[in-house]
Write a protein that holds these residues in place. Structure first.
Motif, mmCIF file in Angstrom:
data_model
loop_
_atom_site.group_PDB
_atom_site.id
_atom_site.type_symbol
_atom_site.label_atom_id
_atom_site.label_comp_id
_atom_site.label_asym_id
_atom_site.label_seq_id
_atom_site.Cartn_x
_atom_site.Cartn_y
_atom_site.Cartn_z
ATOM 1 N N THR A 1 -10.384 44.002 58.797
ATOM 2 C CA THR A 1 -10.382 44.229 60.237
ATOM 3 C C THR A 1 -10.981 45.591 60.547
ATOM 4 O OG1 THR A 1 -8.116 45.035 60.040
ATOM 5 C CG2 THR A 1 -8.390 42.776 60.780
ATOM 6 N N ALA A 2 -11.685 45.661 61.657
ATOM 7 C CA ALA A 2 -12.286 46.917 62.109
ATOM 8 C C ALA A 2 -11.743 47.245 63.497
ATOM 9 C CB ALA A 2 -13.810 46.800 62.156
ATOM 10 N N TYR A 3 -11.376 48.500 63.671
ATOM 11 C CA TYR A 3 -10.783 48.957 64.931
ATOM 12 C C TYR A 3 -11.668 50.030 65.554
ATOM 13 C CZ TYR A 3 -6.667 46.702 62.999
ATOM 14 O OH TYR A 3 -5.802 45.800 62.464
ATOM 15 N N ARG A 4 -11.771 49.982 66.866
ATOM 16 C CA ARG A 4 -12.575 50.953 67.599
ATOM 17 C C ARG A 4 -11.640 51.983 68.220
ATOM 18 N NH1 ARG A 4 -15.755 47.833 71.448
ATOM 19 N NH2 ARG A 4 -16.940 47.288 69.619
ATOM 20 N N GLY A 5 -11.771 53.218 67.792
ATOM 21 C CA GLY A 5 -10.979 54.302 68.360
ATOM 22 C C GLY A 5 -9.524 54.259 67.957
ATOM 23 N N ILE B 1 -5.062 46.029 67.714
ATOM 24 C CA ILE B 1 -5.987 45.073 68.319
ATOM 25 C C ILE B 1 -7.342 45.266 67.648
ATOM 26 C CG2 ILE B 1 -7.132 44.336 70.432
ATOM 27 C CD1 ILE B 1 -4.743 45.580 71.962
ATOM 28 N N ALA B 2 -7.735 44.310 66.827
ATOM 29 C CA ALA B 2 -8.976 44.431 66.066
ATOM 30 C C ALA B 2 -10.179 44.041 66.908
ATOM 31 C CB ALA B 2 -8.911 43.558 64.824
ATOM 32 N N ASP B 3 -11.280 44.787 66.715
ATOM 33 C CA ASP B 3 -12.545 44.438 67.355
ATOM 34 C C ASP B 3 -13.351 43.482 66.489
ATOM 35 O OD1 ASP B 3 -12.539 46.117 69.762
ATOM 36 O OD2 ASP B 3 -12.408 47.751 68.330
ATOM 37 N N TYR B 4 -13.037 43.459 65.197
ATOM 38 C CA TYR B 4 -13.715 42.571 64.261
ATOM 39 C C TYR B 4 -12.687 42.133 63.232
ATOM 40 C CZ TYR B 4 -16.888 40.954 60.602
ATOM 41 O OH TYR B 4 -17.524 40.198 59.665
ATOM 42 N N PHE C 1 -21.170 51.094 66.967
ATOM 43 C CA PHE C 1 -20.028 50.285 67.392
ATOM 44 C C PHE C 1 -18.798 51.145 67.626
ATOM 45 C CE2 PHE C 1 -21.985 46.509 65.022
ATOM 46 C CZ PHE C 1 -22.576 46.036 66.170
ATOM 47 N N GLY C 2 -18.714 52.269 66.929
ATOM 48 C CA GLY C 2 -17.574 53.156 67.118
ATOM 49 C C GLY C 2 -16.336 52.752 66.356
ATOM 50 N N TRP C 3 -16.494 51.919 65.316
ATOM 51 C CA TRP C 3 -15.342 51.541 64.513
ATOM 52 C C TRP C 3 -14.854 52.763 63.752
ATOM 53 C CZ3 TRP C 3 -18.387 46.782 62.547
ATOM 54 C CH2 TRP C 3 -18.319 45.765 63.496
ATOM 55 N N THR C 4 -13.625 53.165 63.982
ATOM 56 C CA THR C 4 -13.087 54.362 63.342
ATOM 57 C C THR C 4 -12.168 54.040 62.185
ATOM 58 O OG1 THR C 4 -11.266 54.418 64.918
ATOM 59 C CG2 THR C 4 -13.221 55.726 65.451
#
Length: 70
Positions: free
Chosen positions: A7-11, A19-22, A55-58
């Motif tokens: 899973t990738a998370y933004r910010g 809440i995953a973005d990917y 994308f900003g995935w942090t």
């Protein structure tokens, strides 16, 4: 059979809320590398993709997932 969820998370906001973005699940299979190797390769790919496309995935997380026979 092993499986991992990547899973990738933004910010920090989305990471804290989980809440995953990917999200993608990788599994062991015939002729494939192990699920853990696939997950590590996907994490590296997502980090590179995030930098290239901004994308900003942090945070990119790998978690084991239970597999049920289907």
């Amino acid at each position: 059979m092993a499986a991992y969820e990547v899973t990738a998370y933004r910010g920090k906001r989305n990471w804290h809320l989980k809440i995953a973005d990917y999200r993608k699940t990788v599994r062991d299979g015939d002729g494939k590398p192990s699920a853990r190797e696939q997950a590590e390769a996907l994490r590296t790919e997502l980090a590179d993709r995030s930098l290239r496309n901004r994308f900003g995935w942090t945070h990119i997380d790998i978690q084991p997932k239970e597999v049920t026979d289907e």
